[in-house]
Design a protein around this motif. Sequence first.
Motif, short mmCIF file in Angstrom:
data_model
loop_
_atom_site.label_atom_id
_atom_site.label_comp_id
_atom_site.label_asym_id
_atom_site.label_seq_id
_atom_site.Cartn_x
_atom_site.Cartn_y
_atom_site.Cartn_z
N HIS A 51 21.55 137.66 76.10
CA HIS A 51 21.01 139.03 76.33
C HIS A 51 19.77 138.65 77.03
O HIS A 51 18.91 137.86 76.57
N ILE A 52 19.48 139.45 77.95
CA ILE A 52 18.24 139.19 78.88
C ILE A 52 17.37 140.39 78.77
O ILE A 52 18.11 141.50 79.52
N LEU A 53 16.09 140.60 78.39
CA LEU A 53 15.36 141.59 78.69
C LEU A 53 14.33 141.27 79.76
O LEU A 53 13.45 140.32 79.86
N GLY A 54 14.02 142.23 80.67
CA GLY A 54 13.08 142.38 81.84
C GLY A 54 13.22 143.18 82.73
O GLY A 54 14.09 144.13 82.55
N ALA A 55 12.80 142.87 83.75
CA ALA A 55 12.76 143.80 84.92
C ALA A 55 14.11 143.41 86.01
O ALA A 55 14.39 142.41 85.68
N ILE A 110 12.84 128.73 81.64
CA ILE A 110 13.58 130.06 82.39
C ILE A 110 12.83 131.28 82.19
O ILE A 110 12.30 132.12 82.74
N GLU A 111 12.39 131.61 80.76
CA GLU A 111 11.53 132.77 80.28
C GLU A 111 10.20 132.88 80.94
O GLU A 111 9.89 133.88 81.44
N ASN A 112 9.47 132.00 80.92
CA ASN A 112 8.31 131.76 81.48
C ASN A 112 8.11 131.91 82.77
O ASN A 112 7.42 132.53 83.41
N SER A 113 8.94 131.39 83.51
CA SER A 113 9.10 131.39 84.92
C SER A 113 9.56 132.68 85.54
O SER A 113 9.09 133.06 86.78
N THR A 114 10.37 133.29 85.04
CA THR A 114 11.03 134.78 85.45
C THR A 114 10.31 135.74 84.67
O THR A 114 10.73 137.14 84.87
N LYS A 115 9.45 135.76 83.86
CA LYS A 115 8.90 136.79 82.77
C LYS A 115 9.95 137.50 82.23
O LYS A 115 9.84 138.73 82.41
N ASN A 122 13.75 140.36 88.11
CA ASN A 122 13.59 138.96 87.14
C ASN A 122 14.79 138.63 86.60
O ASN A 122 15.20 137.42 86.19
N ILE A 123 15.60 139.69 86.05
CA ILE A 123 16.82 139.39 85.23
C ILE A 123 17.74 138.63 85.97
O ILE A 123 18.38 137.82 85.54
N LYS A 124 18.05 139.17 87.43
CA LYS A 124 18.83 138.57 88.42
C LYS A 124 18.33 137.07 88.30
O LYS A 124 19.36 136.31 88.70
#
Length: 214
Positions: A174-178, A158-163, A181-183
């Motif tokens: 907890h999710i860190l990103g744009a 999930i991390e690699n495909s959504t950056k 991508n977080i959505k």
Amino acid sequence: MAETTQMDVETATQTASLPTKPIFKPLKAHEMSDGKVQFRKIPVPPNRYTPLKKAWLDIYTPVYDQMKVDIRMNLKSRKVELKTRADTPDVSNLQKSADFVHAFMLGFDIPDAVALLRMDELYVESFEIKDVKTLKGEHLSRAIGRLSGKGGKTRFAIENSTKTRIVIADTRIHILGAFTNIKVARSSLCSLIMGSPAGKVYSKLRNVTARLSE
């Protein structure tokens, strides 16, 4: 004819007598707040106290040298304290530094958390498993297992495909990103919590990321 010439002369003198446009230098961070020093305090959870000690120099260097923000650890109140300096270039640097330290406290690695200092569109979103579905006992344990996968395989996929970067801390995620991508990452994690098999989530994730990359 004489009147027209007189009017032209008056207009020319009026234009010449207009004051020049003032040029103001950009305000510094401490000047924006009327010279007042701005503070931020980030509490340190008990489980992050030892990692903070070990990684203190890695946290201190980018905040103090690059963001020009003072940082210290208050051992009495167990909080990391940040404050602006006279040479802080932008008042937003204080909030960026606070977000960076807070991300580390949530469990993100420093190379991932430091991106919050360099990029404006990144942020951290948190939610609990019970916000998606009320689970207890073994059902909750299995849901956490599905989120990570064998050896963290599902989480990495999930991390690699959504950056994005994901931290699973007990029942909190907890999710860190744009924003976009977080959505996408959150949607995949919610599907896993609801009981969807990993294979189904992977195929849905591939379709969504293919659309995003177009």
